[in-house]
Design a protein around this motif. Structure first.
Motif, PDB file in Angstrom:
ATOM      1  N   ARG A  12       7.600   2.173 -11.520  1.00 58.88           N
ATOM      2  CA  ARG A  12       6.908   2.715 -12.698  1.00 58.88           C
ATOM      3  C   ARG A  12       7.556   2.216 -13.984  1.00 58.88           C
ATOM      4  NH1 ARG A  12       5.079   8.891 -14.063  1.00 58.88           N
ATOM      5  NH2 ARG A  12       4.283   8.422 -16.128  1.00 58.88           N
ATOM      6  N   GLN A  22      -1.603   0.777 -13.034  1.00 58.14           N
ATOM      7  CA  GLN A  22      -1.424   0.706 -11.582  1.00 58.14           C
ATOM      8  C   GLN A  22      -2.470  -0.218 -10.976  1.00 58.14           C
ATOM      9  OE1 GLN A  22      -1.551   4.692 -10.032  1.00 58.14           O
ATOM     10  NE2 GLN A  22       0.641   5.008 -10.378  1.00 58.14           N
ATOM     11  N   GLY A  37       0.080   3.833  -6.316  1.00 63.60           N
ATOM     12  CA  GLY A  37       0.398   5.144  -6.873  1.00 63.60           C
ATOM     13  C   GLY A  37       1.288   5.955  -5.944  1.00 63.60           C
ATOM     14  N   GLU A  40       4.786   4.606  -6.155  1.00 61.45           N
ATOM     15  CA  GLU A  40       5.425   5.077  -7.390  1.00 61.45           C
ATOM     16  C   GLU A  40       5.883   6.523  -7.277  1.00 61.45           C
ATOM     17  OE1 GLU A  40       3.602   4.708 -11.206  1.00 61.45           O
ATOM     18  OE2 GLU A  40       3.507   2.529 -11.075  1.00 61.45           O
TER      19      GLU A  40
END
Length: 87
Positions: A12, A22, A37, A40
């Motif tokens: 991130r 993203q 995602g 992350e």
């Protein structure tokens, strides 16, 4: 912080520093946006091949994804919502 959390934190941080969503990172790395995602957030066991693809998309050595953040470091802020202007 466990290994998945460290990888997610750095992913991130590097993505936000480069101004990438993203979705753009996932596209450049050849992976699904939802998967990016989850990586992350530290909820996905990611393969070395995927880490390599994401590091390449971010133009950093893969080792940069394993740097332990300082204990007092604040989580990187999200990118501004909305689409970037066409340029």
């Amino acid at each position: 912080m466990d290994a998945r959390g460290i990888i997610g934190w750095n992913l991130r941080r590097l993505r936000v520093e480069r101004g990438l969503s993203q979705e753009r990172l996932a596209f450049a790395a050849g992976i699904d946006r939802a998967y990016a995602g989850r990586v992350e957030r530290g909820s996905e066991n990611v393969t070395v091949t995927t880490l390599e693809a994401m590091a390449k998309a971010l133009a950093v050595p893969i080792a940069d994804l394993f740097v332990v953040p300082e204990p007092d470091a604040t989580r990187p802020a999200p990118l501004k919502a909305g689409r970037k202007p066409m340029g």
